[in-house]
Design an enzyme around this catalytic site. Structure first.
Site, PDB file in Angstrom:
ATOM      1  N   HIS A 436      57.881   5.579  25.001  1.00 36.19           N
ATOM      2  CA  HIS A 436      58.625   6.674  25.599  1.00 36.19           C
ATOM      3  C   HIS A 436      59.146   7.625  24.531  1.00 36.19           C
ATOM      4  O   HIS A 436      59.328   8.817  24.775  1.00 36.19           O
ATOM      5  CB  HIS A 436      59.762   6.114  26.441  1.00 36.19           C
ATOM      6  N   ARG A 538      64.986  24.547  34.014  1.00 38.57           N
ATOM      7  CA  ARG A 538      65.305  23.206  34.502  1.00 38.57           C
ATOM      8  C   ARG A 538      66.702  22.809  34.007  1.00 38.57           C
ATOM      9  O   ARG A 538      66.923  22.703  32.810  1.00 38.57           O
ATOM     10  CB  ARG A 538      64.275  22.186  33.999  1.00 38.57           C
ATOM     11  N   GLU A 673      57.624  22.528  47.760  1.00 38.56           N
ATOM     12  CA  GLU A 673      57.022  21.297  47.252  1.00 38.56           C
ATOM     13  C   GLU A 673      56.600  20.360  48.368  1.00 38.56           C
ATOM     14  O   GLU A 673      55.853  19.413  48.151  1.00 38.56           O
ATOM     15  CB  GLU A 673      58.029  20.561  46.360  1.00 38.56           C
ATOM     16  N   CYS A 741      55.267  27.464  39.788  1.00 39.97           N
ATOM     17  CA  CYS A 741      55.887  27.063  38.518  1.00 39.97           C
ATOM     18  C   CYS A 741      55.523  25.640  38.115  1.00 39.97           C
ATOM     19  O   CYS A 741      56.116  25.092  37.194  1.00 39.97           O
ATOM     20  CB  CYS A 741      57.410  27.203  38.600  1.00 39.97           C
TER      21      CYS A 741
END
Length: 779
Positions: A436, A538, A673, A741
């Site tokens: 990660h 964001r 979405e 986007c």
């Protein structure tokens, strides 16, 4: 003696269950028979309000202490780790209280009922315990009237598992973290021991409830494994266990897997990019704990359990963090730490650090590189608990002049805080391209090389690196630097200053290229490259490492910093998109069977309107001098938008009343979405000022395909005809401008198809602007 006094002088009962619903139902059953004559407390479930399955020693401790009186307390447990949690709680009690507590091995429901009846009649603690043990007597007499047969049945030993299932691992990653965590969680919920072993080493069987032990088996694709257990529900458990491991009943063809030899290790690129600069050795990125001892073992154990509980509260149902949550319940880790505290008198931090170090070392020794990468996650979890214990790591690894860091092992929590302006690159002695930490560095644009030989850098002061190929040049000479400079310049040409914001298409219309950003650096890059504006700012990334909700002023300042480079250009700020793959500790959404279909985005914001209103006020204040647009994520129905607009209007009125300058009015739009929005777009006309298609989620919801599952990639992407048809329909039905986007907007193969659907605004990561401009314009 009155009724109240009589009730105080009776034995108390504590119900310890993995399920809060089960414990509450059992209490209801008891109360219907005994009324309020029984003193009873519940210690059930884990997590916020006991919503998760599990048991909590601190909760049990509090329940026992709340009932303590001279008559004593009986604890009834349902299964598995409830016993371990109760024993741990008893170890934390003062000796005077512990002497008045007994545990019952009786059946949970029947034992609780018979114990409650005895306690309400004034029976002693020993008598109440005996009644609980006899809780199944009536049922046994009815089903097995022959007492001799019943007695024989009770004497059958259960040490050797009677049921075994043979399975072959078909997952290319073998038995990796997530399925192993699912298996451990399933085994923890049972009172009957379960085991797992590899057919190649059948004698080395380990407890299926220990995640570290399972991973230590180093099971690979094609390996045959044995699952073993006993009990009447054995077949059902084995069925569920097989489902957890996603097994086929037919063994796949075995593919020879090369085993990496230590002697043949060489540096590997894990995050692309070129970097050169002074080398700084930072071995202290992983918390080290000096060995120290404690005088009060009970106090040290209590402190450790409080730290575990605190970290458990920080974690959520995100798949990776859920696996860490299972590790926090791993009997091997907990028992090892408890033993070191009680027997060797180590303090909590020393005991936990030793346990984590040993477990991580076992994972480090595995042959599978994907499993070895999980050792960093284990150490990261170790650091979380150490921080909760007051032992802190250096969370800001380098605050000096720009440099390249040489580390022993980069943890994800550290990678998250690296500043690209100060950290030019990272060279890791260990690490993994699958870690990660590598994912985070790739996202932030910091070059990363793993598996480096520390001997090479023994006397190095300056280094150059290529994060794509893994090439390293310690103390490079002038000729090498010139060559590398030319290579880097070619790599960066595409990101040089330019005007990549607008393209005139053959039909005379204008295609606008916007930027997706989450940081000041990305916003500056977008401005340098000439983006039309920010199509997606964001905000959730401001909060991912926060334990508590940042206040309005902090949020306002964070937003202002990111907005500053885009002064004079439109900026679309997305409201907090929490939930699913972006869990936040201060929004207690709780465990959901399918987080992607749960309370996320606007659904979560409307469930917590105070948090929503706080962020809206910060947005309006930060956008005072900007062309601010506010966008709502995960919208499904027009009613949600109406509710959100009411909260926005109230935020404006509150700022106006307080005299805070802010932007007003502001365009208010939605992210499309959910397929329902695309199919019913006309219902949003007049309510929304703009529409931005989130292609990532729209694709996964349309194709019923988890976008993070590599095995499902063949089902298609945003270029799938169904997704394109929904995009085309939205453009046709919407009275407001429609942009996109998601990742598809920056994909040179998919973007032209979106343009054909009528979309004239594409928003993408800044580095993709120049390539997209060239691809679409043909220049």
């Amino acid at each position: 003696m009155n009724t109240a006094e009589s009730r105080i002088n009776t034995v108390g009962l504590v119900l310890v269950s993995h399920s809060r619903a089960l414990a509450l139902a059992t209490e209801t059953l008891i109360r219907q028979v005994t009324g309020s004559d029984v003193r009873l407390a519940i210690a059930a479930g884990a997590g916020d309000e006991g919503a998760d399955l599990g048991t909590d020693a601190l909760q049990i401790l509090a329940a026992i202490e709340s009932l303590d009186n001279p008559m004593g307390t009986l604890v009834l447990m349902d299964m598995g780790s409830a016993l371990l949690s109760t024993e741990t709680a008893l170890g934390l009690l003062p000796e005077s209280v512990r002497a008045r507590v007994l545990m019952s091995s009786g059946p949970f429901v029947e034992g609780a009922m018979t114990a409650a009846l005895a306690a309400s009649g004034g029976a002693s603690l020993a008598e109440v315990q005996q009644e609980a043990e006899n809780g199944l007597r009536m049922k046994q007499q009815q089903l097995a009237p022959d007492n001799i047969t019943a007695e024989k049945n009770r004497q059958i030993p259960a040490a050797t598992p009677k049921h075994q299932r043979s399975l072959h691992l078909s997952d290319p990653a073998g038995l990796h973290l997530r399925p192993a965590a699912a298996l451990a969680k399933l085994a923890l919920a049972r009172s009957t021991p379960s085991f797992i072993a590899a057919a190649k080493h059948p004698d080395n069987r380990v407890s299926a409830s220990s995640l570290t032990a399972i991973l230590g088996l180093d099971l690979r694709q094609g390996d045959e494994i044995y699952l073993q257990t006993s009990g009447p529900d054995a077949d059902a458990f084995l069925d569920r266990a097989a489902a957890c491991l996603q097994e086929n009943q037919h063994p796949p063809a075995k593919i020879p897997t090369p085993v990496e030899n230590e002697a043949t290790k060489h540096p590997q690129g894990a995050a692309p990019g070129f970097a050169q600069g002074p080398l700084i050795i930072r071995d202290g990125l992983v918390t080290t704990v000096p060995r120290s001892y404690c005088d009060d073992c009970a106090k040290a154990l209590h402190k450790f359990l409080e730290a575990i509980a605190e970290v458990r509260r920080q974690l959520s149902d995100h798949p990776i963090l859920e696996a860490q949550n299972v590790l926090l319940s791993d009997p091997a880790l907990l028992e090892k730490t408890t033993t070191l505290i009680q027997n060797e008198h180590l303090d909590a931090a020393s005991a936990w650090a030793q346990s984590i170090s040993q477990a991580a070392s076992q994972i480090d020794a595995l042959s599978d590189p994907i499993l070895r990468a999980r050792a960093a996650d284990l150490r990261d979890l170790g650091n979380r608990v150490l921080q909760a214990l007051g032992v802190t790591a250096d969370s800001q690894p380098w605050q000096g002049p720009p440099a390249i860091l040489l580390v022993n092992e980069l943890l994800p929590s550290v990678a998250l805080r690296l500043n690209p302006k100060q950290v030019l690159g990272v060279i890791d002695r260990h690490g993994s391209a699958n870690s990660h930490a590598a994912i985070l560095l790739r996202g932030s644009g910091i070059p990363y090389v793993i598996n480096a030989d520390p001997v090479v850098f023994a006397n190095t002061q300056y280094v150059a690196m290529d994060g794509k190929t893994g090439e390293l040049w310690p103390d490079p000479d002038a000729q090498i630097l010139v060559t590398l400079h030319d290579r880097e310049r070619m790599h960066q040409d595409q990101n040089s200053a330019g005007s990549y914001g607008q393209i005139t298409l053959n039909d005379g219309s204008t295609l606008e290229l916007w930027a997706n950003v989450a940081s000041t650096a990305e916003a500056a890059a977008a401005r340098r490259l000439g983006a039309t504006g920010i199509g997606l700012l964001r905000t959730e990334f401001f909060f991912l490492d926060q334990k508590t909700l940042p206040d309005e002023e902090s949020q306002c300042q964070s937003l202002r910093q990111v907005m500053a480079p885009m002064q004079g250009l439109p900026i679309v700020v997305r409201a907090l998109d929490a939930g699913a793959d972006k869990p936040l500790s201060f929004i207690p959404i709780g465990t959901e069977a399918n987080p992607a279909l749960g309370r996320r985005g606007l659904r979560a914001l409307l469930a917590y309107p105070d948090i929503f209103a706080l962020q809206l006020r910060a947005m309006l204040r930060a956008g005072q001098d900007h062309d601010l647009h506010i966008m709502l994520p995960m919208v499904t129905n027009p009613e949600e938008l109406r509710s959100a607009r009411m909260i926005l209007d109230q935020a404006h009125r509150e700022l106006e009343a307080a005299g805070h300058p802010h932007r007003w009015p502001v365009p208010f739009g939605i992210m499309a979405e959910v397929p329902a929005v695309a199919l019913c777009m006309k219902q949003f006309n007049g309510l929304t000022d703009f529409v931005s298609i989130g292609s990532n989620d729209l694709t996964q919801y349309t194709l019923a395909s988890d976008r993070s599952n590599a095995l499902l990639q063949t089902l298609g992407n945003a270029a799938h005809p169904a997704v394109l048809e929904l995009c085309r329909k939205m453009v046709q039905d919407s009275h407001a401008p429609v942009s996109i986007c998601g990742e598809a907007a920056g994909d040179p193969q998919i973007a032209p198809l979106l343009v054909d659907c009528g979309i004239r605004r594409l928003s993408m990561a800044p580095p993709r602007l120049s390539n997209m401009y060239t691809r679409v314009s043909g220049t």
